[in-house]
Each structure stands twice: as C-alpha cells, then as structure tokens.
Design an enzyme around this catalytic site. Structure first.
Site, PDB file in Angstrom:
ATOM      1  N   LYS A 193       0.825  -1.208   0.000  1.00 40.35           N
ATOM      2  CA  LYS A 193       0.000   0.000   0.000  1.00 40.35           C
ATOM      3  C   LYS A 193       0.864   1.265   0.000  1.00 40.35           C
ATOM      4  O   LYS A 193       0.640   2.171  -0.789  1.00 40.35           O
ATOM      5  CB  LYS A 193      -0.933   0.014   1.228  1.00 40.35           C
ATOM      6  N   ARG A 245      -9.446   0.627   9.033  1.00 42.60           N
ATOM      7  CA  ARG A 245      -9.092  -0.758   9.332  1.00 42.60           C
ATOM      8  C   ARG A 245     -10.168  -1.453  10.163  1.00 42.60           C
ATOM      9  O   ARG A 245      -9.981  -2.628  10.504  1.00 42.60           O
ATOM     10  CB  ARG A 245      -7.785  -0.791  10.119  1.00 42.60           C
ATOM     11  N   ARG A 293      11.522  -1.508  12.091  1.00 42.67           N
ATOM     12  CA  ARG A 293      10.222  -1.596  12.752  1.00 42.67           C
ATOM     13  C   ARG A 293      10.127  -2.880  13.561  1.00 42.67           C
ATOM     14  O   ARG A 293      10.260  -3.975  13.013  1.00 42.67           O
ATOM     15  CB  ARG A 293       9.099  -1.555  11.708  1.00 42.67           C
ATOM     16  N   ARG A 342      -0.629  -9.343  13.373  1.00 45.45           N
ATOM     17  CA  ARG A 342      -1.173  -8.280  12.511  1.00 45.45           C
ATOM     18  C   ARG A 342      -2.141  -8.885  11.491  1.00 45.45           C
ATOM     19  O   ARG A 342      -3.162  -8.282  11.167  1.00 45.45           O
ATOM     20  CB  ARG A 342      -0.034  -7.518  11.819  1.00 45.45           C
TER      21      ARG A 342
HETATM   22  P1  AMP Z   1       1.033   0.210   8.970  1.00 48.37           P
HETATM   23  O1  AMP Z   1       2.202   1.115   8.828  1.00 48.37           O
HETATM   24  O2  AMP Z   1      -0.152   0.648   8.158  1.00 48.37           O
HETATM   25  O3  AMP Z   1       1.380  -1.245   8.750  1.00 48.37           O
HETATM   26  O4  AMP Z   1       0.545   0.312  10.496  1.00 48.37           O
HETATM   27  C1  AMP Z   1       1.401  -0.062  11.550  1.00 48.37           C
HETATM   28  C2  AMP Z   1       0.607  -0.195  12.831  1.00 48.37           C
HETATM   29  O5  AMP Z   1       0.018   1.067  13.166  1.00 48.37           O
HETATM   30  C3  AMP Z   1      -0.543  -1.173  12.787  1.00 48.37           C
HETATM   31  O6  AMP Z   1      -0.138  -2.514  13.019  1.00 48.37           O
HETATM   32  C4  AMP Z   1      -1.408  -0.633  13.933  1.00 48.37           C
HETATM   33  O7  AMP Z   1      -0.861  -0.963  15.191  1.00 48.37           O
HETATM   34  C5  AMP Z   1      -1.254   0.880  13.754  1.00 48.37           C
HETATM   35  N1  AMP Z   1      -2.275   1.410  12.829  1.00 48.37           N
HETATM   36  C6  AMP Z   1      -2.073   1.991  11.614  1.00 48.37           C
HETATM   37  N2  AMP Z   1      -3.229   2.362  11.055  1.00 48.37           N
HETATM   38  C7  AMP Z   1      -4.204   2.002  11.939  1.00 48.37           C
HETATM   39  C8  AMP Z   1      -5.622   2.088  11.917  1.00 48.37           C
HETATM   40  N3  AMP Z   1      -6.281   2.613  10.880  1.00 48.37           N
HETATM   41  N4  AMP Z   1      -6.292   1.617  13.000  1.00 48.37           N
HETATM   42  C9  AMP Z   1      -5.654   1.102  14.066  1.00 48.37           C
HETATM   43  N5  AMP Z   1      -4.322   0.947  14.118  1.00 48.37           N
HETATM   44  C10 AMP Z   1      -3.592   1.400  13.080  1.00 48.37           C
END
Ligand code: AMP
Length: 191
Positions: free
Chosen positions: A14, A89, A134, A146
């Site tokens: 994404k 999400r 990360r 996740r």
């Molecule tokens: P990402 O960078 O999109 O993979 O997001 C990393 C982490 O941030 C996720 O595993 C969640 O812990 C948190 N996170 C990101 N976006 C959301 C969302 N829309 N709702 C809840 N947690 C989020």
C-alpha cells in the site's frame, strides 16, 4: 475530487504504491501508520499510547485513530483528493470516515485492494524489517498477529465497500511497476 482507499494486508504494498499514485493523480497521501510512527519519534502522548499497541501488532483504538485521521484531512484543505493508506481498518473507522467526508461534501471514490498470499507477505515483511527497524516487522509472531487483526477487524470492510459498489481487487503479486500499472488502469477506468 478523487479519494482512494488503499486496502490490503500488512506488506501488500500500500505505502509503495501510494507514493506513485499520489504523484500521478496529485493526491495527498495519508498513512495512519506513518502518522503514528511520526508521533512515536516525536515522543508525543499519542505516540506513547500508539506504540504500546503497534509493538504487539495490535490495532490502535478506533477513537484516537479516527481523530488523528480527521486532523490530517483538515490540515490539508488545499488537497485535490486523498489516498487513505492503512485507514480505515475497522467498520467503526469506515463509518466514521464516510460520515466525516459527507459533512465536507466529499466521498470515497474507490477502494483498491492489493491481494497477496500470507506466505509472500510474511517474507516481504521480514525482509523489510531488516532495514525498516520496525519492531512489528521483525518478529514472525507479531506479523501473524497483525494478520489476525486484519482477518478479524479489517477483512469485513470488503463487504462494506462491496455494498457501496466501490471495492476493486488488484493482484498484488508482481514487480512494483506491474502493480502500479494495474492500479492506474483501474483508476483511469473509474475517473
Ligand atoms: P502500517 O504502517 O499501516 O502497517 O501500520 C502499523 C501499525 O500502526 C498497525 O499494526 C497498527 O498498530 C497501527 N495502525 C495503523 N493504522 C491504523 C488504523 N487505521 N487503525 C488502528 N491501528 C492502526
């Protein structure tokens, strides 16, 4: 105005694809994951809260995520449209996004889902973890968590957007360029 939701499991590409799409369609890219990481590096109270969830691979609670997203949209009134990456999400987030956009006479134009098998995604994330630093990319257990969060809380959004006639699947396996071409062909057919 085009407003796109990029949908897909962790590692589906994404963020990578959003970088190309934002330039091509002149959209403002909002990644809630990036926003949380920014809060963490700036040691804000929201960052401390978010980190406790993110490090485990759990979703951050809806209300703080929704409030942060609204702030990001409202800080960019000049934007010609948005790419939402990693948001919504949960069903609660999707409903809040629809209501918020409606108040602004805006709406989601399309939800583009990047599809790939879990095994491919785990391998991509472990590889990314070697350079991203990360914590949530470096441990297979956290990665699987996740995916569980995705399956339980995010996957139902497919039906939510299908019900609105806005859900489009895209094969997320291939070179970055091939996947960009699939996405742009789809978007060009929608606008
Ligand atoms: P990402 O960078 O999109 O993979 O997001 C990393 C982490 O941030 C996720 O595993 C969640 O812990 C948190 N996170 C990101 N976006 C959301 C969302 N829309 N709702 C809840 N947690 C989020």
């Amino acid at each position: 105005m085009i407003n796109l939701v990029l949908f897909g499991k962790p590692g589906a590409g994404k963020g990578t694809q959003a970088e190309f799409l934002k330039t091509k369609y002149q959209l403002f890219h909002i990644s809630t994951g990036d926003l949380f990481r920014h809060h963490i590096s700036n040691k804000t109270a929201l960052g401390t809260l978010a980190q406790s969830y993110m490090d485990q691979g759990d979703l951050v609670p809806d209300q703080v995520t929704i409030d942060m997203l609204k702030d990001a949209v409202e800080s960019h009134p000049e934007a010609k449209g948005f790419i939402f990456d990693g948001f919504p999400r949960t069903t609660k987030q999707a409903e809040a996004l629809d209501a918020f956009l409606r108040e602004k006479s805006m709406q989601i134009s399309a939800t583009l889902a990047l599809e790939a098998d879990d095994d491919v995604l785990v391998e991509r994330l472990i590889n990314r973890g070697k350079t991203s630093g990360r914590a949530d990319d470096q441990d297979e257990q956290k990665i699987r968590n996740r995916f569980d969060e995705y399956n339980n809380k995010t996957a139902p959004l497919r039906a939510f957007y299908e019900g609105q006639g806005k859900f489009h699947s895209v094969d997320g396996i291939g070179s970055i360029d091939e996947i960009t071409q699939r996405l742009t062909a789809l978007i060009d057919g929608l606008i």
